[in-house]
Design a protein around this motif. Sequence first.
Motif, short mmCIF file in Angstrom:
data_model
loop_
_atom_site.label_atom_id
_atom_site.label_comp_id
_atom_site.label_asym_id
_atom_site.label_seq_id
_atom_site.Cartn_x
_atom_site.Cartn_y
_atom_site.Cartn_z
N GLU A 201 -12.16 25.78 -11.16
CA GLU A 201 -12.90 24.63 -11.70
C GLU A 201 -11.94 23.64 -12.35
N MET A 204 -9.82 21.83 -9.68
CA MET A 204 -10.61 20.84 -8.94
C MET A 204 -11.05 19.70 -9.85
N ASN A 208 -6.95 17.91 -9.30
CA ASN A 208 -7.39 17.33 -8.04
C ASN A 208 -8.10 16.00 -8.27
N LEU A 209 -8.89 15.97 -9.32
CA LEU A 209 -9.65 14.75 -9.63
C LEU A 209 -8.71 13.60 -9.96
N SER A 212 -7.03 12.49 -6.79
CA SER A 212 -8.02 11.79 -5.95
C SER A 212 -8.26 10.38 -6.44
N ARG A 213 -8.38 10.25 -7.77
CA ARG A 213 -8.67 8.93 -8.33
C ARG A 213 -7.51 7.98 -8.07
N ASN A 216 -7.64 7.01 -4.54
CA ASN A 216 -8.80 6.12 -4.32
C ASN A 216 -8.56 4.71 -4.84
N GLY A 218 -5.65 3.21 -5.01
CA GLY A 218 -4.76 2.59 -4.01
C GLY A 218 -5.53 2.17 -2.77
N ILE A 219 -6.43 3.06 -2.32
CA ILE A 219 -7.23 2.76 -1.12
C ILE A 219 -8.13 1.55 -1.38
N LEU A 221 -7.72 -0.91 -3.42
CA LEU A 221 -6.94 -2.15 -3.43
C LEU A 221 -6.51 -2.52 -2.01
N GLY A 222 -6.14 -1.49 -1.24
CA GLY A 222 -5.78 -1.74 0.16
C GLY A 222 -6.94 -2.32 0.94
N ILE A 223 -8.15 -1.79 0.70
CA ILE A 223 -9.34 -2.31 1.39
C ILE A 223 -9.59 -3.76 0.98
N SER A 225 -7.48 -5.97 -0.17
CA SER A 225 -6.44 -6.86 0.37
C SER A 225 -6.61 -7.07 1.87
N VAL B 160 -3.54 -11.78 -4.63
CA VAL B 160 -3.16 -11.57 -3.22
C VAL B 160 -2.87 -12.92 -2.57
N ILE B 210 -13.63 -0.99 7.60
CA ILE B 210 -12.33 -1.67 7.46
C ILE B 210 -11.18 -0.79 7.96
N GLU B 342 -3.28 3.80 1.05
CA GLU B 342 -2.86 2.40 1.04
C GLU B 342 -1.72 2.11 2.01
N PHE B 345 -3.18 0.82 5.07
CA PHE B 345 -3.58 -0.59 5.03
C PHE B 345 -2.36 -1.52 4.99
N GLN B 364 -1.51 -6.47 -3.97
CA GLN B 364 -2.07 -5.13 -4.22
C GLN B 364 -1.39 -4.49 -5.42
N LYS B 368 -2.80 -2.97 -9.00
CA LYS B 368 -2.50 -1.66 -9.60
C LYS B 368 -2.10 -1.83 -11.06
#
Lengths: 244, 414, 284
Positions: A201, A204, A208-209, A212-213, A216, A218-219, A221-223, A225, B160, B210, B342, B345, B364, B368
């Motif tokens: 527990e 995770m 892990n959290l 993950s965060r 997420n 980074g992802i 911000l990538g999305i 951009s 950006v 996306i 990222e 992307f 980006q 951050k």
Amino acid sequence: MKRTAPLLIAATVGFIIIVSTFIPYTESWGEDSMIWFDILAAVAFVLGGGNLLKMNLKKVSERRPGWAYSAIIIAAFLITLTVGLLKVGTHPNEVFWNKPWSGDYIGEGSALWWIYEYLIYPLTSTMFAMLAFYIASAAFRAFRAKNMEASLLLGTAFIVLLGRTYAAIILTGWLPELAHDAEPSFFGQLWNGLRLEKLTETIMGVFNLAGSRAINIGIALGIASTSLKVLLGIDRSYLGTGED
Amino acid sequence: MRTARLRSLAIAAACWLGAIDVLAQDSTQPPEPPAPPSELQVRDRPSDNGQALLISWAASADDAPDGSPRVLEYWIFRRELGQAEWGEKILDSPAGTTAKTDDQKIKVGTQYEYRIVAVGVNEGVSEPAELLGGVGSVRQWFNVQKAWFGILLVVICGAVVYFIEAARGGKDLKVRKIAGLEAVDEAVGRATELGRSVLFINGIQDINDIQTIAGLTVLGNVARRTAEYDATLEVPTSRSLVMTTARETVQAAYLSAGRPDAYNENNIYYLTDEQFGFVASVTGRMVREKYAACFYMGAFYAESLILAETGNSIGAIQVAGTAMPSQLPFFVAACDYTLIGEEFFAASAYLSGEPHQMGSLKGQDFGKVVGAVLLLLGCGAATLASMAGSSDGALASLAAYIRDYILGSKGLFP
Amino acid sequence: MYEFLKTLDRRWVFLLMFLAVATPILLKVTFPEKPSAMVMDVFNAIENLPEGSKVLMAWDFDPASRGELEPMASAFTRHCAEKKLKMYYMALWPLAVPMIQDSIRILEREYPHLEYGKDYMNLGYKPGNEGVIKVVITNIRKLYTTDHYGTGVETIPMMNGVTSVQAMDLIVNVSAGDPGTKQWVQYVATPFKKRMVAGATGVQAPQLYPYIPEQLIGLLGAIKAAAEYEQAVINGYPHLAKIATAKEGLRRMGPQLVGHVLIVLLIILANVIYFIGRRRGDSR
């Protein structure tokens, strides 16, 4: 023009959806544009189905290697399509007993139900179940304690693998558990925390959290951009080239 | 022994008296209606298009959470201002809940009056509580609850755009090497040497995802390389719209590489929308065709490991890129290179090498920094407030403001 | 031996895994489960609802993940039925419709006193993924004019007063991917402050932990949590212990234990081979 039109449509719809997030009056515009996409995607099924038939019929007619698979695909596709379009129901129908195959077309006993129950269900379950075998072989091949980081990963994997089963109780069940109503002492918390299921527990829920965060964020911000580049027409590579 | 007998007799007597009481209640008169609810309040739902009114009330005194409530539910009635009749109930709400609901069947600009009653067993209805005089909804032109979200959106997207413009103006921007993208040339080159095909899978989601778009940008670059090296590129898709878009992408890439003759649209084909049907077909082809290189770029789910392990078993060089965190471990374990989140992307900007695309990566990074500052401020303030033991000091207020307003949806100001 | 293990054909691994999973299934090995705090949060979210509360049962999974998710979907259904809650089933996945029908079959078989349209209903599947969520949260009748069987929702008693998903007292989502829990959290639980619990596959669960406890009250991750939840429901309603299908998750923990132990042993074996090879100076 061939590239400008899609770019314009993408930009317009994208900005409508953004605006609809902030201006309540335009909320329904965002909903409508998403429904347009669904309509387009539904029409595209025809395109996909046509392509599937064309490719596989060609393969069968040319007797290319593996043509028998194509024949199976064509037969499965046409049978399912016919059964679905004609809404072949169960037989006999208790209400309209003189109309054959007119009962519930998705209920138990109907042709679609048979296809689902005896083809789709076992086939997809089999494919999913294969993951158990692939996970074992991938773990056997990839997990090596080559360095400190890999060793830590390995140790964590062992804890989580065992902590998610009754093995946790067998191995560390003897460690005292924290009583719900008791004021936890330092050692009480320590022993309780060392139980494999508690360690799992913690791993995770904390390590892990946190990882993950970070991924997420980074992802996200990538999305943002990438979406902005697509909406502004800066990135046109998905249309092939940067030129119009 | 005697005591036990006396107790049994006492219990029997109590049961008998209880039964008489119940019988008396049942046989004489219908159950008494429950006490009415009170303090009926109706107000406009904030930050909406005037679609709803929020209704709240104080529960009936008989709506007791003791396991035997006399109120089963509340019925709400509505009429337009000036009308005499209440008509049918418009809403019902179970007892024991939060004593509030939304009325979403209203017209903007119309004034309404409301009435609420508590309903008990056998539909015994209480006296009503009413709100007379008229209340209506108001159309708001800006969703204040999302003000901070809007500000952050403008700041990050502004950064950006700023960095893209700065890069266009000649500012030198550097990006670290991404091994997975450097490997594209190696993988396509190897396929050419071995005389085998290259497989590209654009995820299993539709074109509105996306990640599919990001995958297509990588496909454009991979296609240019296969055109240059004269290798065969195969792109099975699980969505019809992705197939048509991928055809456009690959055709344009072959054109820009000066090899329009080498483009074969039949190599980009649709299989099925069904996840595992698609995987079965693709892995079957992988085993038969023995591709030299496999690219997995897009949104993947449980099929990721099946694809990557099959690719591994045929000895293909494999490059994966996805923003599905749950599938990343599988790709990392089974592929030679993996673009994590990222990085995936960033692929378009990286592969294109165009300075203005690089600018977006710098934007980006600015995002951050904003995220890190908020994290440090929030966590720092919350930790210090907790250590100081104060729940209403300046630090606790700062932590609460960040949580509820900047990251939450309480609006701009407390 | 070393050479054999070093170049071990993956089919040996497959065979071992087959035996590891098949043996406990055939021998019907089960283990006791104790509900964790997280599982109890999920249990209490339903347990504390008053009778007659409206619960949206959003089933977003397909036959592929049925093995992992059906036990929790069934346990949610039984728990809501025991509590006499009003259940509204809907699906964003086309192949989730039979999953809903499985749950409804439980209600028909084990709770014959519950009535379709009054105590539970099947809104069925609508295409559009998260687009459906965005529409039903403001206006459910824009997409659902009829239930799954073609009956107009205006004529269904339990749809009275339900104009949108905002009318629900709790959202229960069982999902195997997207669209699923993530979308329900993003478009419903967070912006509209709706109470929500979820069940997800083991692979998906780590992505959903960040939503707990603010946006998600609790989460059942994988078959282990399903088994614990089944145990919690059985503890609360002991008569369910007599129903074999109410213990499907518990039954599946046997193969899970042996499978996990096998993977641990395989990893240890692979590392032993690796270190022997390194000492011998093998290139790989």
